[in-house]
Structures are given as structure tokens and as C-alpha cells.
Design a protein around this motif. Structure first.
Motif, short mmCIF file in Angstrom:
data_model
loop_
_atom_site.label_atom_id
_atom_site.label_comp_id
_atom_site.label_asym_id
_atom_site.label_seq_id
_atom_site.Cartn_x
_atom_site.Cartn_y
_atom_site.Cartn_z
N ARG A 121 2.79 23.45 71.98
CA ARG A 121 4.21 23.21 71.69
C ARG A 121 4.60 21.74 71.85
O ARG A 121 5.35 21.19 71.04
CB ARG A 121 5.07 24.08 72.61
N TRP A 122 4.13 21.09 72.90
CA TRP A 122 4.60 19.74 73.19
C TRP A 122 3.54 18.65 73.00
O TRP A 122 3.81 17.49 73.27
CB TRP A 122 5.16 19.67 74.61
N PRO A 131 4.80 16.16 69.90
CA PRO A 131 5.87 15.27 70.32
C PRO A 131 5.45 14.28 71.42
O PRO A 131 5.89 13.13 71.43
CB PRO A 131 6.95 16.23 70.84
N ALA A 132 4.56 14.71 72.32
CA ALA A 132 4.10 13.80 73.38
C ALA A 132 3.26 12.66 72.82
O ALA A 132 3.44 11.50 73.20
CB ALA A 132 3.30 14.58 74.43
N GLY A 191 -0.61 19.55 67.84
CA GLY A 191 -0.30 20.65 68.76
C GLY A 191 -1.22 21.83 68.56
O GLY A 191 -1.76 22.38 69.52
#
Length: 176
Positions: free
Chosen positions: A88-89, A92-93, A121
């Protein structure tokens, strides 16, 4: 298979256009549900046909959950939760790190359907899940587990993402 998939998809398994037949929204979930149904029925039949009564001294061990069993299930839950966090992250990370290093990139939601960002992801979470579960079962991390995880993630990308332009791998489909 009979209720959830038709209720949750806009088109059927196949969509007939005027001159062609295309894959519909329900194709992938229907194929997965049929596969799970077949494997489940095979497991039930195998367990039912191969059922034997355990010896009396083992019957006591079958009741309740031991501390070792609880610890094992806890590790599995943590591993699966960790892989879902990566899934999930992870994208974006990575994008946040690239932006902090000076890259001029838009927010992740705008890049979630472009290569290579759309794979971050799914690939990281899938790799952690597959390699982690194999390592957990074997009791050690091995090159075999790493290669199987890389092959599984690459195979799923090639099967589900490459042939279909409108399909988004998890978790990108829910970021819109």
C-alpha cells in the motif's frame, strides 16, 4: 462467484462489441474464484478420503492452541500485515524519497498507472509476502525463496498487467 463478482463489476466475463469479443471486468475475479473453488474441493475430498483417527496420545494435543502454535500464527499475521504495508505505501514512500532528493515528480496518485511507479507497491509487497511465507515455512531465508518470489511477482505482472491496458494492479486501482 455467483453473487459478489456480478454485483461488484460493471461488465461480465466477456464483453461482445460489434466486431470483437473483449475481456470483461469480471474475468480475473471469476477465474480466481473458480481456481479457489477447484482447489478447495480437492482439499476437502483429499482430507475426507484420507481421514484416519489419530492415536490416543495425539488426540490430547489436537485440542486447544499451544504457545508455539500461537507464536507461529502471530508471526504469519505480522508477515502478511507487513507485506500489505509495503504494497500500500511502498510506491508513495519511494516517490517521497525521490522528491526529497530533488526529483521533480508529481504526487503518487498521478503516477500510479505509469511504469515503473505502478509496480513498486505490488512488487515489494508481493516479494515480501512470497519470500517471507516460504522462509517462515522453511525456517530460514534462502536464495530459492528469493528467486521464487521474484518469479511469482514477475509472472503475475506479465499475466495480469501487461496484456490489459485498463487493469491496475493492487493497490493502485483504489487510489483514484
Amino acid at each position: 462467484l455467483l453473487w459478489w463478482i456480478p454485483a461488484d463489476t460493471e461488465t461480465g466475463v466477456l464483453v461482445e462489441d460489434r466486431y470483437s469479443i473483449e475481456v470483461g471486468d469480471a474475468m480475473a475475479p471469476t477465474m480466481v474464484a473458480v481456481g479457489i473453488l477447484i482447489v478447495s474441493l480437492a482439499l476437502i475430498a483429499g482430507a475426507w478420503l484420507g481421514r484416519t483417527k489419530p492415536p490416543a496420545d495425539e488426540q490430547e494435543q489436537l485440542i486447544g492452541i499451544s504457545p508455539d502454535n500461537f507464536k507461529s500464527v502471530l508471526w504469519m499475521v505480522l508477515l502478511l500485515a507487513g507485506s500489505l504495508v509495503f504494497m500500500r505505501w511502498g510506491g508513495p514512500a519511494v516517490l517521497a524519497v525521490l522528491r526529497s532528493l530533488g526529483a521533480d515528480l508529481p504526487e503518487y496518485r498521478l503516477l500510479s498507472a505509469t511504469v515503473p511507479y505502478k509496480y513498486i507497491g505490488f512488487a515489494s509487497g508481493g516479494f515480501v509476502m512470497v519470500a517471507g511465507l516460504i522462509s517462515w515455512i522453511e525456517g530460514r531465508l534462502s536464495w530459492r525463496a528469493v528467486l521464487i518470489a521474484l518469479g511469482a511477482v514477475t509472472g503475475l505482472i506479465l499475466i495480469y498487467d501487461v496484456p490489459f491496458n485498463s487493469l491496475l494492479l493492487p493497490p493502485n486501482g483504489s487510489l483514484g
